[in-house]
Design an enzyme around this catalytic site. Structure first.
Site, mmCIF file in Angstrom:
data_model
loop_
_atom_site.group_PDB
_atom_site.id
_atom_site.type_symbol
_atom_site.label_atom_id
_atom_site.label_comp_id
_atom_site.label_asym_id
_atom_site.label_seq_id
_atom_site.Cartn_x
_atom_site.Cartn_y
_atom_site.Cartn_z
ATOM 1 N NE ARG A 104 -3.770 -2.247 0.235
ATOM 2 C CZ ARG A 104 -3.465 -3.489 -0.152
ATOM 3 N NH1 ARG A 104 -2.335 -3.749 -0.783
ATOM 4 N NH2 ARG A 104 -4.319 -4.470 0.039
ATOM 5 C CB SER B 295 -8.612 -1.163 4.468
ATOM 6 O OG SER B 295 -9.135 -2.389 4.047
ATOM 7 C CD GLU C 114 -5.439 0.789 2.402
ATOM 8 O OE1 GLU C 114 -5.285 -0.211 3.107
ATOM 9 O OE2 GLU C 114 -6.231 0.834 1.451
HETATM 10 C C1 FAD Z 1 -15.253 0.272 -0.713
HETATM 11 C C2 FAD Z 1 -13.782 0.460 -0.989
HETATM 12 C C3 FAD Z 1 -12.967 -0.655 -1.112
HETATM 13 C C4 FAD Z 1 -11.596 -0.503 -1.365
HETATM 14 N N1 FAD Z 1 -10.835 -1.632 -1.498
HETATM 15 C C5 FAD Z 1 -9.504 -1.523 -1.758
HETATM 16 C C6 FAD Z 1 -8.692 -2.693 -1.913
HETATM 17 O O1 FAD Z 1 -9.177 -3.808 -1.846
HETATM 18 N N2 FAD Z 1 -7.378 -2.523 -2.144
HETATM 19 C C7 FAD Z 1 -6.801 -1.303 -2.255
HETATM 20 O O2 FAD Z 1 -5.594 -1.227 -2.479
HETATM 21 N N3 FAD Z 1 -7.545 -0.170 -2.128
HETATM 22 C C8 FAD Z 1 -8.870 -0.254 -1.879
HETATM 23 N N4 FAD Z 1 -9.636 0.878 -1.738
HETATM 24 C C9 FAD Z 1 -9.003 2.196 -1.820
HETATM 25 C C10 FAD Z 1 -9.089 2.853 -3.229
HETATM 26 O O3 FAD Z 1 -10.131 2.319 -3.972
HETATM 27 C C11 FAD Z 1 -7.786 2.692 -4.016
HETATM 28 O O4 FAD Z 1 -6.701 3.218 -3.296
HETATM 29 C C12 FAD Z 1 -7.855 3.394 -5.389
HETATM 30 O O5 FAD Z 1 -6.693 3.123 -6.138
HETATM 31 C C13 FAD Z 1 -8.026 4.906 -5.275
HETATM 32 O O6 FAD Z 1 -8.308 5.387 -6.575
HETATM 33 P P1 FAD Z 1 -8.979 6.826 -6.778
HETATM 34 O O7 FAD Z 1 -8.964 7.103 -8.236
HETATM 35 O O8 FAD Z 1 -10.283 6.869 -6.105
HETATM 36 O O9 FAD Z 1 -7.914 7.738 -6.024
HETATM 37 P P2 FAD Z 1 -8.215 9.103 -5.272
HETATM 38 O O10 FAD Z 1 -8.854 8.811 -3.962
HETATM 39 O O11 FAD Z 1 -8.885 10.051 -6.177
HETATM 40 O O12 FAD Z 1 -6.725 9.597 -4.996
HETATM 41 C C14 FAD Z 1 -5.875 8.893 -4.085
HETATM 42 C C15 FAD Z 1 -4.484 9.534 -4.128
HETATM 43 O O13 FAD Z 1 -3.931 9.360 -5.425
HETATM 44 C C16 FAD Z 1 -3.643 10.635 -6.017
HETATM 45 N N5 FAD Z 1 -3.955 10.515 -7.450
HETATM 46 C C17 FAD Z 1 -5.103 10.023 -7.988
HETATM 47 N N6 FAD Z 1 -4.992 10.003 -9.338
HETATM 48 C C18 FAD Z 1 -3.782 10.510 -9.648
HETATM 49 C C19 FAD Z 1 -3.089 10.768 -10.871
HETATM 50 N N7 FAD Z 1 -3.625 10.492 -12.067
HETATM 51 N N8 FAD Z 1 -1.846 11.317 -10.797
HETATM 52 C C20 FAD Z 1 -1.284 11.603 -9.605
HETATM 53 N N9 FAD Z 1 -1.882 11.383 -8.432
HETATM 54 C C21 FAD Z 1 -3.119 10.837 -8.443
HETATM 55 C C22 FAD Z 1 -4.523 11.622 -5.310
HETATM 56 O O14 FAD Z 1 -4.001 12.935 -5.388
HETATM 57 C C23 FAD Z 1 -4.503 11.051 -3.900
HETATM 58 O O15 FAD Z 1 -3.312 11.409 -3.255
HETATM 59 C C24 FAD Z 1 -11.017 0.780 -1.487
HETATM 60 C C25 FAD Z 1 -11.853 1.912 -1.363
HETATM 61 C C26 FAD Z 1 -13.216 1.748 -1.124
HETATM 62 C C27 FAD Z 1 -14.083 2.957 -1.017
#
Ligand code: FAD
Length: 355
Positions: free
Chosen positions: A181, A255, A351
């Site tokens: 992570r 998480s 996380e």
């Molecule tokens: C119900 C649920 C279940 C989940 N299960 C998991 C799981 O099983 N495993 C897991 O690893 N995670 C899990 N997550 C967490 C999450 O889904 C992941 O971390 C996912 O990759 C986040 O993607 P996002 O586009 O929503 O990122 P965001 O929340 O929009 O951004 C997260 C971070 O990444 C940065 N960022 C986003 N896009 C870019 C880009 N293009 N360039 C530079 N920086 C960027 C943002 O600035 C921020 O710092 C879960 C979340 C939820 C709500």
């Protein structure tokens, strides 16, 4: 769900000026459903509009936040700078050799949509990561993982815009420093790069990963002994749907804490007091402790501080029961961290990215 065919071209070169909006609510753009506003906000659909937004006189010197699906964010305040909503789309088969296919997906593609598209094409290797919310561009940020697989197992490289130089750079896995992570994007490269696309190397003869206990049980319940990648994906989707709250119904970021990794000595010392402590050997002499088990044993499951609560079916997930602010979620998280520190002498690391 957005799903392009593999021969869609990337629209990096299409010129376009983003509409820079002011004082925009970020509530629809974070899965916690927290109210916070962006001083400036733009949707970026290509490299040209990204560069144009960053070049705007009004945002010079202000902090930058890229949002994908907002599913790993804790917004604790209004954002005083520029928020860019990543919406660059495209999935492309770049080529193949005897062992693997090289597939590039643009940062704004929905992750689960990409996994489903891959499966539909017969591309394997991503199936254990089905139904993780968010975008492709965020997948490398915390090296997403689930059910025994992390995205770095099939990662080849990514393209990113280096904000300081305005150059598009390529980074391989070593440069990304992937860990559990974690990656360089949460540390030295934080806020310095905007990820534009990620290229995965998907093995042609993928052996499936079905060792994870919940996954095994789900497959067994359906009498599946020799699962295909599609079976794995279906099983992962079924387990996740049962265990995790749907952000559309109750705000959450999955998480909330990482599972802490401790030495063998530390584990032994803890087991004297907590013989049932759940842990997983890491293969390097260290052990990963189940943070959810510790939080549950400490009596937090289902407890609330105002509108912020610990999910009653899974103690690792914090939820917004309605009108929680980012500060409310943060206060609950800090109370849990302090309690776990006192009981187990273990530090719980959040996380999601705190803003
Ligand atoms: C119900 C649920 C279940 C989940 N299960 C998991 C799981 O099983 N495993 C897991 O690893 N995670 C899990 N997550 C967490 C999450 O889904 C992941 O971390 C996912 O990759 C986040 O993607 P996002 O586009 O929503 O990122 P965001 O929340 O929009 O951004 C997260 C971070 O990444 C940065 N960022 C986003 N896009 C870019 C880009 N293009 N360039 C530079 N920086 C960027 C943002 O600035 C921020 O710092 C879960 C979340 C939820 C709500």
């Amino acid at each position: 769900m957005h799903c392009n065919t593999y021969n869609h071209r990337f629209n990096f070169s299409r010129p376009g000026l983003p509409l820079l909006r002011e004082h925009v609510s970020l509530k629809p753009y974070n899965t916690f459903g927290i109210e916070a506003s962006a001083r400036y906000f733009a949707v970026v659909e290509d490299l040209a509009s990204l560069k144009a937004a960053l070049g705007e006189e009004r945002v010079r010197g202000l902090p930058l936040l890229v949002i994908g699906g907002g599913s790993n964010l804790l917004l604790t305040r209004d954002f005083p700078g520029l928020v860019l909503l990543m919406a660059i789309r495209g999935i492309e088969l770049l080529g193949e050799d005897a062992q693997a296919l090289r597939v590039r997906a643009a940062a704004g593609e929905n992750w689960h949509g990409f996994v489903m598209h891959a499966l539909a094409q017969g591309w394997h290797g991503l199936e254990n990561l089905s139904l993780i919310p968010g975008t492709v561009g965020a997948a490398p940020i915390q090296n997403i993982g689930a059910y025994g697989v992390e995205q770095d197992s099939v990662f080849e490289s990514l393209e990113a815009l280096e904000i300081a130089s305005g150059q598009v750079v390529q980074m391989d896995a070593a440069a990304c420093r992937f860990a559990y992570r974690d990656s360089v994007f949460k540390h030295a490269a934080r806020d310095k790069l905007v990820i534009l696309s990620v290229t995965y190397r998907l093995p042609k003869n993928a052996s499936v990963h079905a060792d994870y206990a919940d996954l095994k049980a789900e497959l067994a319940a359906h009498g599946i002994t020799d699962p295909t990648p599609r079976d794995i994906s279906d099983a992962v989707i079924a387990v996740r749907t049962r265990k995790l709250p749907d952000p559309a119904l109750i705000g959450n970021a999955g998480s909330f804490f990482k599972n802490p990794i401790v030495s063998a000595e530390k584990l032994e010392a803890l087991q004297v007091f907590y013989p049932k402590l759940v842990s997983y050997p890491q293969g390097d002499g260290r052990h990963k402790l189940a943070a959810g088990w510790m939080i549950d044993q400490a009596g937090w499951k289902g407890r609330a501080l105002g509108e912020a609560a610990v999910y009653d079916k899974q103690a690792l997930v914090l939820v917004n029961q309605g009108g929680a602010s980012g500060a409310d979620i943060a206060a609950l998280a800090r109370a849990i961290q302090a309690d776990i520190r006192t009981r187990y002498a273990v530090e719980l690391e959040p996380e999601p990215v705190w803003i």
